[in-house]
Design a protein around this motif. Structure first.
Motif, mmCIF file in Angstrom:
data_model
loop_
_atom_site.group_PDB
_atom_site.id
_atom_site.type_symbol
_atom_site.label_atom_id
_atom_site.label_comp_id
_atom_site.label_asym_id
_atom_site.label_seq_id
_atom_site.Cartn_x
_atom_site.Cartn_y
_atom_site.Cartn_z
ATOM 1 N N ALA A 93 0.831 -1.209 0.000
ATOM 2 C CA ALA A 93 0.000 0.000 0.000
ATOM 3 C C ALA A 93 0.862 1.253 0.000
ATOM 4 O O ALA A 93 0.587 2.223 -0.726
ATOM 5 C CB ALA A 93 -0.923 -0.013 1.214
ATOM 6 N N PHE A 94 1.921 1.241 0.796
ATOM 7 C CA PHE A 94 2.805 2.398 0.874
ATOM 8 C C PHE A 94 3.467 2.663 -0.476
ATOM 9 O O PHE A 94 3.575 3.809 -0.906
ATOM 10 C CB PHE A 94 3.869 2.159 1.944
ATOM 11 N N GLN A 95 3.881 1.601 -1.172
ATOM 12 C CA GLN A 95 4.541 1.778 -2.460
ATOM 13 C C GLN A 95 3.577 2.319 -3.514
ATOM 14 O O GLN A 95 3.931 3.204 -4.295
ATOM 15 C CB GLN A 95 5.131 0.455 -2.935
ATOM 16 N N VAL A 96 2.355 1.800 -3.535
ATOM 17 C CA VAL A 96 1.366 2.307 -4.486
ATOM 18 C C VAL A 96 1.072 3.777 -4.204
ATOM 19 O O VAL A 96 1.007 4.603 -5.127
ATOM 20 C CB VAL A 96 0.070 1.475 -4.427
ATOM 21 N N ALA A 97 0.927 4.111 -2.926
ATOM 22 C CA ALA A 97 0.687 5.510 -2.563
ATOM 23 C C ALA A 97 1.862 6.385 -2.962
ATOM 24 O O ALA A 97 1.677 7.509 -3.446
ATOM 25 C CB ALA A 97 0.429 5.622 -1.053
ATOM 26 N N ASP A 98 3.067 5.873 -2.784
ATOM 27 C CA ASP A 98 4.255 6.644 -3.149
ATOM 28 C C ASP A 98 4.331 6.846 -4.661
ATOM 29 O O ASP A 98 4.725 7.916 -5.131
ATOM 30 C CB ASP A 98 5.509 5.921 -2.646
ATOM 31 N N ALA A 108 3.203 1.639 -10.153
ATOM 32 C CA ALA A 108 1.802 1.227 -10.213
ATOM 33 C C ALA A 108 0.962 2.137 -11.102
ATOM 34 O O ALA A 108 0.008 1.679 -11.735
ATOM 35 C CB ALA A 108 1.222 1.199 -8.799
ATOM 36 N N VAL A 109 1.296 3.429 -11.165
ATOM 37 C CA VAL A 109 0.531 4.359 -11.995
ATOM 38 C C VAL A 109 0.707 4.019 -13.474
ATOM 39 O O VAL A 109 -0.248 4.019 -14.250
ATOM 40 C CB VAL A 109 0.939 5.814 -11.713
ATOM 41 N N LEU A 110 1.927 3.707 -13.873
ATOM 42 C CA LEU A 110 2.189 3.329 -15.254
ATOM 43 C C LEU A 110 1.484 2.025 -15.600
ATOM 44 O O LEU A 110 0.929 1.861 -16.688
ATOM 45 C CB LEU A 110 3.698 3.196 -15.480
ATOM 46 N N GLN A 111 1.497 1.087 -14.672
ATOM 47 C CA GLN A 111 0.916 -0.228 -14.916
ATOM 48 C C GLN A 111 -0.608 -0.203 -14.875
ATOM 49 O O GLN A 111 -1.275 -0.839 -15.697
ATOM 50 C CB GLN A 111 1.436 -1.233 -13.889
ATOM 51 N N ALA A 119 -4.615 2.456 -9.752
ATOM 52 C CA ALA A 119 -3.681 2.492 -8.623
ATOM 53 C C ALA A 119 -4.404 2.867 -7.331
ATOM 54 O O ALA A 119 -4.126 2.314 -6.262
ATOM 55 C CB ALA A 119 -2.556 3.475 -8.902
ATOM 56 N N ILE A 120 -5.349 3.808 -7.434
ATOM 57 C CA ILE A 120 -6.114 4.194 -6.249
ATOM 58 C C ILE A 120 -6.954 3.022 -5.738
ATOM 59 O O ILE A 120 -7.041 2.772 -4.529
ATOM 60 C CB ILE A 120 -7.010 5.411 -6.554
ATOM 61 N N GLN A 121 -7.558 2.263 -6.659
ATOM 62 C CA GLN A 121 -8.347 1.103 -6.257
ATOM 63 C C GLN A 121 -7.459 0.039 -5.629
ATOM 64 O O GLN A 121 -7.825 -0.587 -4.623
ATOM 65 C CB GLN A 121 -9.080 0.525 -7.463
ATOM 66 N N VAL A 158 -3.794 14.518 -14.264
ATOM 67 C CA VAL A 158 -2.679 13.802 -14.876
ATOM 68 C C VAL A 158 -3.267 12.632 -15.649
ATOM 69 O O VAL A 158 -4.197 11.984 -15.183
ATOM 70 C CB VAL A 158 -1.693 13.284 -13.798
ATOM 71 N N THR A 159 -2.751 12.342 -16.822
ATOM 72 C CA THR A 159 -3.310 11.271 -17.635
ATOM 73 C C THR A 159 -2.249 10.246 -18.006
ATOM 74 O O THR A 159 -1.725 10.256 -19.115
ATOM 75 C CB THR A 159 -3.950 11.832 -18.927
ATOM 76 N N PRO A 160 -1.874 9.362 -17.065
ATOM 77 C CA PRO A 160 -0.971 8.287 -17.430
ATOM 78 C C PRO A 160 -1.761 7.205 -18.159
ATOM 79 O O PRO A 160 -2.836 6.827 -17.730
ATOM 80 C CB PRO A 160 -0.452 7.787 -16.090
ATOM 81 N N LEU A 161 -1.231 6.714 -19.250
ATOM 82 C CA LEU A 161 -1.921 5.721 -20.066
ATOM 83 C C LEU A 161 -3.303 6.234 -20.428
ATOM 84 O O LEU A 161 -3.461 7.331 -20.919
ATOM 85 C CB LEU A 161 -1.983 4.374 -19.312
ATOM 86 N N ALA A 162 -4.365 5.441 -20.148
ATOM 87 C CA ALA A 162 -5.706 5.850 -20.559
ATOM 88 C C ALA A 162 -6.516 6.383 -19.401
ATOM 89 O O ALA A 162 -7.701 6.637 -19.540
ATOM 90 C CB ALA A 162 -6.425 4.659 -21.190
ATOM 91 N N SER A 163 -5.921 6.558 -18.241
ATOM 92 C CA SER A 163 -6.687 6.942 -17.061
ATOM 93 C C SER A 163 -6.545 8.419 -16.771
ATOM 94 O O SER A 163 -5.549 9.040 -17.072
ATOM 95 C CB SER A 163 -6.192 6.133 -15.855
ATOM 96 N N SER A 164 -7.560 8.992 -16.148
ATOM 97 C CA SER A 164 -7.509 10.413 -15.795
ATOM 98 C C SER A 164 -8.260 10.628 -14.500
ATOM 99 O O SER A 164 -9.401 10.239 -14.367
ATOM 100 C CB SER A 164 -8.147 11.253 -16.890
ATOM 101 N N SER A 165 -7.604 11.239 -13.502
ATOM 102 C CA SER A 165 -8.255 11.552 -12.231
ATOM 103 C C SER A 165 -7.644 12.789 -11.655
ATOM 104 O O SER A 165 -6.466 13.072 -11.864
ATOM 105 C CB SER A 165 -8.053 10.395 -11.229
ATOM 106 N N LYS A 166 -8.420 13.532 -10.908
ATOM 107 C CA LYS A 166 -7.897 14.685 -10.189
ATOM 108 C C LYS A 166 -7.740 14.277 -8.732
ATOM 109 O O LYS A 166 -8.722 14.086 -8.025
ATOM 110 C CB LYS A 166 -8.851 15.858 -10.270
#
Length: 301
Positions: free
Chosen positions: A203-208, A235-238, A244-246, A288-296
């Protein structure tokens, strides 16, 4: 005494011999710079929280475990920031150690902290030789290879990177050490606490990863965008931002569910939930729009 005070006092006590000794003063100053002021002290807090949940019948042993763990963590930050790795200019809202001191002293300070960590545990043999030996073995395993933080750093030089193994070693290893060492210090079986440490570490790594992608250097207190700049798996790239948030939410829920039965189980669950609130994205920031995802989102820690 609250945990924060206890941790700071224990670290000061363990490093007290460095000041006023006949050794090189600049190296002592560099070591102090690396340790203080500390960050969130998450790893020693988890270590002590687990020990307290299990009874904490030998507080001096718990203190030694927590201090050694934080020394290894701080050493890893000093080395990570060096030009041969991340080449970071800042850490914890101040110049990185190799920017505040000569690079040679930064290397030696990191090395010295590693040695001090194991010296701290070696001294704890007087408290309980069996438990201290288990603590030494646990921290050694989670610091080196094949599953420790050294292995985690080395994954970045591989042609093909196993993201799960990379995260488990680079970040998860010291969280596993935190939960296992807390249990061992209190006389419990460390293996039963592996899952909790591994899940908190994930969890810490995903958050980081989210923080690195979505926040700026002023917010982080260190350079932002390091993963993208260094071509590092994350995780954001993947998964994209939403994915990643989920993943973060699911992993934190799993961590709370994995807490072994112990006298302080309910209190420990509250500690994990408190960290979950710090880790979870809570506030709109920038798109930010990494790959096909977009969230504020703004990820805070």
């Amino acid at each position: 005494m609250n945990l924060s005070t206890r941790i700071e006092s224990a670290i000061r006590h363990a490093t007290g011999d460095l000041k006023g000794c006949n050794g090189p003063g600049k190296l002592a100053a560099a070591i102090d710079y690396a340790l203080f002021p500390g960050g969130a002290r998450i790893r020693p807090t988890i270590c002590m929280s687990v020990a307290m949940a299990c009874g904490d019948d030998k507080p001096a042993l718990t203190n030694a475990a927590a201090v050694a763990l934080e020394m290894i963590h701080c050493a890893s930050l000093v080395h990570d920031d060096l030009p041969c790795f991340d080449n970071a200019d800042t850490r914890r809202h101040k110049p990185a150690l190799h920017k505040a001191f000569p690079q040679s002293l930064a290397v030696l300070a990191g090395d010295s902290l590693i040695i001090l960590a194991f010296e701290t545990l070696a001294k704890a043999l007087r408290q309980d030789s069996v438990r201290a030996a288990q603590l030494l073995l646990t921290l050694t395993r989670r610091s080196g290879v094949p599953v420790g933080i050294c292995a985690g750093q080395a994954w970045e030089d591989e042609d093909q990177i196993d993201l799960s193994a990379y995260h488990q070693s680079k970040t998860g290893a010291l969280f596993v050490a935190a939960t296992q060492m807390g249990a061992i210090a209190a006389g419990q079986d460390g293996e039963a606490w592996y899952d909790l440490g591994a899940l908190i570490g994930e969890a810490f790594q995903v958050a980081d990863d989210l923080r690195d992608a979505l926040n700026d250097a002023e917010t982080l207190g260190k350079p932002a965008g390091q993963d993208d700049r260094n071509g590092r798996p994350n995780a954001v790239l993947q998964l994209g931002v939403d994915g990643a948030i989920q993943r973060l939410s699911d992993t934190l829920a799993g961590a709370i569910a994995s807490i072994p039965s112990c006298p302080g189980e309910a209190t420990l669950a509250q500690v994990v939930r408190a960290y979950a609130e710090k880790l979870t994205p809570v506030e709109p920031s920038r798109t930010v729009t990494p790959l096909a995802s977009s969230s504020k989102v703004k990820v805070t820690l």
